[in-house]
Write a protein that holds these residues in place. Structure first.
Motif, PDB file in Angstrom:
ATOM      1  N   ALA A  64       0.903  -1.081  -0.036  1.00 27.36           N
ATOM      2  CA  ALA A  64      -0.126   0.187  -0.067  1.00 27.36           C
ATOM      3  C   ALA A  64       1.049   1.263   0.046  1.00 27.36           C
ATOM      4  O   ALA A  64       2.021   1.438   0.632  1.00 27.36           O
ATOM      5  CB  ALA A  64      -0.856  -0.082   1.261  1.00 27.36           C
ATOM      6  N   PRO A  65       0.438   2.232  -0.752  1.00 26.38           N
ATOM      7  CA  PRO A  65       1.074   3.506  -0.538  1.00 26.38           C
ATOM      8  C   PRO A  65       1.312   4.084   0.911  1.00 26.38           C
ATOM      9  O   PRO A  65       0.224   3.745   1.736  1.00 26.38           O
ATOM     10  CB  PRO A  65       0.221   4.508  -1.461  1.00 26.38           C
ATOM     11  N   LYS A  66       2.114   4.418   1.261  1.00 29.22           N
ATOM     12  CA  LYS A  66       2.378   5.057   2.684  1.00 29.22           C
ATOM     13  C   LYS A  66       1.774   6.258   3.001  1.00 29.22           C
ATOM     14  O   LYS A  66       1.950   7.082   2.448  1.00 29.22           O
ATOM     15  CB  LYS A  66       4.052   4.852   2.971  1.00 29.22           C
ATOM     16  N   THR A  67       0.961   6.130   4.173  1.00 34.62           N
ATOM     17  CA  THR A  67       0.346   7.275   4.711  1.00 34.62           C
ATOM     18  C   THR A  67       0.220   7.046   6.376  1.00 34.62           C
ATOM     19  O   THR A  67       0.587   6.057   6.758  1.00 34.62           O
ATOM     20  CB  THR A  67      -1.317   7.670   4.367  1.00 34.62           C
ATOM     21  N   PRO A  68      -0.023   7.984   6.976  1.00 33.61           N
ATOM     22  CA  PRO A  68      -0.134   7.950   8.262  1.00 33.61           C
ATOM     23  C   PRO A  68      -1.278   6.940   8.680  1.00 33.61           C
ATOM     24  O   PRO A  68      -1.404   6.390  10.001  1.00 33.61           O
ATOM     25  CB  PRO A  68      -0.396   9.337   8.979  1.00 33.61           C
ATOM     26  N   PHE A  69      -2.334   6.671   7.737  1.00 35.02           N
ATOM     27  CA  PHE A  69      -3.418   6.222   8.180  1.00 35.02           C
ATOM     28  C   PHE A  69      -3.279   4.340   7.977  1.00 35.02           C
ATOM     29  O   PHE A  69      -3.772   3.811   7.045  1.00 35.02           O
ATOM     30  CB  PHE A  69      -4.709   6.448   7.666  1.00 35.02           C
ATOM     31  N   SER A 281      -9.535  11.981  -2.457  1.00 31.56           N
ATOM     32  CA  SER A 281      -8.892  11.894  -3.678  1.00 31.56           C
ATOM     33  C   SER A 281      -7.475  11.824  -3.575  1.00 31.56           C
ATOM     34  O   SER A 281      -6.838  11.303  -4.670  1.00 31.56           O
ATOM     35  CB  SER A 281      -9.276  13.425  -4.566  1.00 31.56           C
ATOM     36  N   VAL A 282      -6.816  12.079  -2.209  1.00 33.45           N
ATOM     37  CA  VAL A 282      -5.646  11.832  -2.142  1.00 33.45           C
ATOM     38  C   VAL A 282      -5.188  10.311  -2.159  1.00 33.45           C
ATOM     39  O   VAL A 282      -4.109  10.086  -3.069  1.00 33.45           O
ATOM     40  CB  VAL A 282      -5.060  12.726  -1.032  1.00 33.45           C
ATOM     41  N   PRO A 283      -5.382   9.642  -1.371  1.00 37.35           N
ATOM     42  CA  PRO A 283      -4.994   8.008  -1.243  1.00 37.35           C
ATOM     43  C   PRO A 283      -5.442   7.550  -2.608  1.00 37.35           C
ATOM     44  O   PRO A 283      -4.926   6.613  -2.985  1.00 37.35           O
ATOM     45  CB  PRO A 283      -5.963   7.613  -0.180  1.00 37.35           C
ATOM     46  N   ILE A 284      -6.475   8.073  -3.193  1.00 36.26           N
ATOM     47  CA  ILE A 284      -6.993   7.410  -4.640  1.00 36.26           C
ATOM     48  C   ILE A 284      -5.766   7.654  -5.694  1.00 36.26           C
ATOM     49  O   ILE A 284      -5.400   6.839  -6.381  1.00 36.26           O
ATOM     50  CB  ILE A 284      -8.270   7.886  -5.055  1.00 36.26           C
ATOM     51  N   ALA A 285      -5.334   8.966  -5.361  1.00 35.65           N
ATOM     52  CA  ALA A 285      -4.144   9.517  -6.273  1.00 35.65           C
ATOM     53  C   ALA A 285      -2.927   8.432  -6.042  1.00 35.65           C
ATOM     54  O   ALA A 285      -2.207   8.322  -6.815  1.00 35.65           O
ATOM     55  CB  ALA A 285      -4.065  10.898  -6.206  1.00 35.65           C
ATOM     56  N   LEU A 286      -2.761   8.346  -4.717  1.00 30.27           N
ATOM     57  CA  LEU A 286      -1.470   7.472  -4.359  1.00 30.27           C
ATOM     58  C   LEU A 286      -1.777   6.267  -4.727  1.00 30.27           C
ATOM     59  O   LEU A 286      -0.578   5.430  -5.284  1.00 30.27           O
ATOM     60  CB  LEU A 286      -1.431   7.522  -2.626  1.00 30.27           C
ATOM     61  N   ALA A 287      -2.936   5.525  -4.703  1.00 36.07           N
ATOM     62  CA  ALA A 287      -3.116   4.267  -5.210  1.00 36.07           C
ATOM     63  C   ALA A 287      -2.867   3.983  -6.861  1.00 36.07           C
ATOM     64  O   ALA A 287      -2.260   3.206  -7.177  1.00 36.07           O
ATOM     65  CB  ALA A 287      -4.531   3.607  -4.846  1.00 36.07           C
ATOM     66  N   ARG A 291       0.955   2.111  -9.601  1.00 34.18           N
ATOM     67  CA  ARG A 291       0.687   1.493 -10.699  1.00 34.18           C
ATOM     68  C   ARG A 291       0.873  -0.011 -10.362  1.00 34.18           C
ATOM     69  O   ARG A 291       1.591  -0.829 -11.175  1.00 34.18           O
ATOM     70  CB  ARG A 291       1.806   2.018 -11.588  1.00 34.18           C
ATOM     71  N   HIS A 292       0.092  -0.438  -9.507  1.00 31.24           N
ATOM     72  CA  HIS A 292       0.079  -1.688  -8.855  1.00 31.24           C
ATOM     73  C   HIS A 292      -0.935  -2.538  -9.620  1.00 31.24           C
ATOM     74  O   HIS A 292      -2.131  -2.182  -9.510  1.00 31.24           O
ATOM     75  CB  HIS A 292      -0.001  -1.893  -7.172  1.00 31.24           C
ATOM     76  N   THR A 293      -0.562  -3.784 -10.393  1.00 35.74           N
ATOM     77  CA  THR A 293      -1.508  -4.229 -11.352  1.00 35.74           C
ATOM     78  C   THR A 293      -2.437  -4.993 -10.435  1.00 35.74           C
ATOM     79  O   THR A 293      -3.579  -5.638 -10.888  1.00 35.74           O
ATOM     80  CB  THR A 293      -0.822  -5.227 -12.171  1.00 35.74           C
ATOM     81  N   GLY A 294      -2.241  -5.306  -9.008  1.00 35.96           N
ATOM     82  CA  GLY A 294      -3.195  -5.952  -8.316  1.00 35.96           C
ATOM     83  C   GLY A 294      -4.192  -5.238  -7.813  1.00 35.96           C
ATOM     84  O   GLY A 294      -5.538  -5.485  -7.166  1.00 35.96           O
ATOM     85  N   LEU A 299     -12.488   0.042 -10.922  1.00 31.88           N
ATOM     86  CA  LEU A 299     -13.422   0.700  -9.678  1.00 31.88           C
ATOM     87  C   LEU A 299     -12.783   2.171  -9.215  1.00 31.88           C
ATOM     88  O   LEU A 299     -13.442   2.813  -8.930  1.00 31.88           O
ATOM     89  CB  LEU A 299     -13.466  -0.212  -8.615  1.00 31.88           C
ATOM     90  N   THR A 300     -11.347   1.787  -8.969  1.00 30.85           N
ATOM     91  CA  THR A 300     -10.759   2.916  -8.287  1.00 30.85           C
ATOM     92  C   THR A 300     -10.837   4.324  -9.202  1.00 30.85           C
ATOM     93  O   THR A 300     -11.102   5.508  -8.694  1.00 30.85           O
ATOM     94  CB  THR A 300      -9.441   2.580  -7.967  1.00 30.85           C
ATOM     95  N   ASN A 301     -10.265   3.940 -10.425  1.00 32.37           N
ATOM     96  CA  ASN A 301     -10.404   5.082 -11.328  1.00 32.37           C
ATOM     97  C   ASN A 301     -11.796   5.638 -11.781  1.00 32.37           C
ATOM     98  O   ASN A 301     -12.057   6.746 -11.810  1.00 32.37           O
ATOM     99  CB  ASN A 301      -9.777   4.784 -12.677  1.00 32.37           C
ATOM    100  N   SER A 302     -12.652   4.589 -11.684  1.00 34.90           N
ATOM    101  CA  SER A 302     -14.297   4.993 -11.885  1.00 34.90           C
ATOM    102  C   SER A 302     -14.648   5.863 -11.061  1.00 34.90           C
ATOM    103  O   SER A 302     -15.125   7.260 -11.189  1.00 34.90           O
ATOM    104  CB  SER A 302     -15.060   3.791 -12.100  1.00 34.90           C
ATOM    105  N   TYR A 303     -14.362   5.519  -9.521  1.00 36.98           N
ATOM    106  CA  TYR A 303     -15.053   6.285  -8.520  1.00 36.98           C
ATOM    107  C   TYR A 303     -14.016   7.673  -8.464  1.00 36.98           C
ATOM    108  O   TYR A 303     -14.528   8.714  -8.283  1.00 36.98           O
ATOM    109  CB  TYR A 303     -14.696   5.448  -6.981  1.00 36.98           C
ATOM    110  N   PHE A 304     -13.027   7.862  -8.728  1.00 37.21           N
ATOM    111  CA  PHE A 304     -12.172   8.929  -8.856  1.00 37.21           C
ATOM    112  C   PHE A 304     -12.835   9.880  -9.756  1.00 37.21           C
ATOM    113  O   PHE A 304     -13.071  11.086  -9.451  1.00 37.21           O
ATOM    114  CB  PHE A 304     -10.807   8.793  -9.148  1.00 37.21           C
ATOM    115  N   ARG A 305     -13.144   9.577 -11.081  1.00 33.56           N
ATOM    116  CA  ARG A 305     -13.615  10.394 -12.022  1.00 33.56           C
ATOM    117  C   ARG A 305     -14.966  10.783 -11.739  1.00 33.56           C
ATOM    118  O   ARG A 305     -15.280  11.866 -12.295  1.00 33.56           O
ATOM    119  CB  ARG A 305     -13.469   9.644 -13.514  1.00 33.56           C
ATOM    120  N   LEU A 306     -15.844   9.772 -11.130  1.00 34.12           N
ATOM    121  CA  LEU A 306     -17.080  10.125 -11.061  1.00 34.12           C
ATOM    122  C   LEU A 306     -17.309  11.103  -9.948  1.00 34.12           C
ATOM    123  O   LEU A 306     -18.147  12.049 -10.136  1.00 34.12           O
ATOM    124  CB  LEU A 306     -17.561   8.896 -10.629  1.00 34.12           C
TER     125      LEU A 306
END
Length: 437
Positions: A64-69, A281-287, A291-294, A299-306
């Motif tokens: 996972a991308p590193k965040t404090p959460f 939008s920030v954790p989505i952008a981090l995800a 560029r992890h193929t897993g 869904l992630t990109n769809s939610y972000f754009r929607l």
């Protein structure tokens, strides 16, 4: 027996740990969810005297991308809450596997399955009451450094904005301009609110609470918990409604007012809903940046754009700006590169091993080859350059300060609506959904 995780060594370590910690034997394992970054399992246990029990495990896969959460932070909070505010009680923390075990809570989590109106109304009312219980937690009693007591709502929001923008700057090479604009707007419209900040659950909504016939039996997924405005949790429900609808903003606000006994204004809910969506939008952008193929890229990109459509509409409403929401018939082609790599991985590493028919396998190889060709032909186009983030921030700050934001908001909305057109099939039933407030 199904493994807790796919990694055999980690699976053995977790099994041994669970049995030693609980003093019970594992009867069965049920994978609840899994993805590129985290997975969860429900473990059925049999103790002395054939006593039945269960444990719920959340495991960080380390990608996972590193965040404090993170899970470690969530475990520390849940250990201090010790079941208060309907939170699950912890069993323990496994450092080597980066895993947390909790006692199972009763009830089910699929809110959409509720068909009876009276049942739904009871659960919605109980959900508002559970949020009020969370917001009433004595922050000082938790004694956690990342949750300092004594902050006002304004101070807490200021700290949140600074933290998320810093993550955006550190981890995302080319942030979306709308995200930059939203943060500038949030800074400029920051409420002068000196009321005490509360413990915000941070990811409230369907799927993150359990219920029975009468009430909400537990709130789960506390890793996004922070200090802030209590209505942020309602804004979170609204933001998540793009994927998991619950109830209207009016009903949410009315139920929360009744449960809290305090008067909260719609304007406050509007601001914090923008805050929640900008933060999401920030954790989505981090995800996406990982560029992890897993990753569930679709869904992630769809939610972000929607969500961008709703984000623009909410800011426009707060500013009393009328926008043209006509669906465009044409627009610029978005840059495409990682999408081809993602398709190759899904077809080659997930679908192909499950194909037994030689002819289907042959055709699948051809499709993968075609994807390689399209990637080479279309994925090398250099995207049009845009101003750097600091230039954009300065520009947006000036526009917001002078009230000259309609043209920028319209450009954001038109582009987002065109993306929705392009993604119609990928969005499926999500197409056309909006956060209504």
């Amino acid at each position: 027996m199904i493994g807790i995780v796919d990694d055999q060594a980690k699976d053995v370590a977790l099994r041994t740990w669970i049995e030693a910690t609980t003093g019970a034997s594992i009867k069965a394992i049920h994978r609840v969810s899994g993805g590129a970054f985290r997975t969860s399992s429900l473990v059925e246990l049999v103790g002395p005297g054939d006593r039945q029990g269960c444990a719920f495990l959340k495991i960080d896969l380390g990608s996972a991308p590193k965040t404090p959460f993170d899970l470690r932070r969530e475990h520390g909070l849940l250990a201090r809450l010790d079941g208060h505010a309907r939170a699950p009680r912890t069993i323990g923390w496994h450092e080597g596997a980066t895993a947390m075990a909790m006692h199972c809570l009763p009830g089910e989590a699929v809110y959409a399955k509720i068909r009876d109106d009276a049942h739904r109304e009871r659960i919605e009312r109980s959900f508002a009451e559970a949020l009020v219980e969370c917001h009433a937690i004595d922050i000082a009693s938790l004694a956690l450094d990342h949750l300092p007591a004594g902050l006002s709502i304004r101070q807490a929001i200021e700290q949140e904005l600074a933290m998320w923008e810093a993550l955006l700057d550190e981890r995302v090479a080319d942030p979306d301009p709308l995200t930059l604009f939203a943060f500038r707007w949030l800074h400029h419209r920051l409420p002068a609110d000196d009321r005490p900040a509360v413990l915000v659950q941070g990811d409230a909504g369907p799927g993150n609470f359990l219920f029975d016939d009468e009430r909400v039996t537990g709130l789960v997924d506390w890793e996004m918990t922070h200090l802030g405005h209590p209505l942020e949790d309602l804004g979170c429900v609204l933001a998540r409604s793009l994927v998991q609808p619950m109830t209207s903003a009016d009903r949410l606000l009315a139920l929360y007012r009744q449960a809290s006994g305090a008067v909260w204004r719609r304007e406050e809910l509007l601001y914090v809903t923008v805050l929640v969506m900008a933060r999401f939008s920030v954790p989505i952008a981090l995800a996406l940046e990982s560029r992890h193929t897993g990753l569930d890229y679709g869904l992630t990109n769809s939610y972000f754009r929607l969500s961008q459509i709703s984000l623009v509409r909410l800011i426009a409403r707060a500013e009393n700006v009328a926008l043209d929401e006509s669906v465009p018939t044409a627009g610029a082609r978005p840059p495409i590169d990682f999408e081809f790599e993602y398709l190759r991985d899904v077809l080659g590493n997930i679908v192909k091993p499950a194909v037994d028919d030689p002819y289907v396998g042959y055709r699948l190889d051809g499709a993968i080859g075609l994807i390689n060709y399209l990637g080479a032909a279309l994925g090398t186009e250099t995207p049009s350059e845009r101003a750097d983030r600091e230039t954009l921030r300065k520009l947006y700050a000036e526009q917001i300060a002078t009230g000259e934001i309609r043209a920028t908001l319209q450009d954001f909305l038109t582009e987002a609506l065109w993306r929705e057109v392009l993604m119609r099939d990928m969005l499926g039933p999500l197409h056309g959904r909006r956060v209504e407030l």
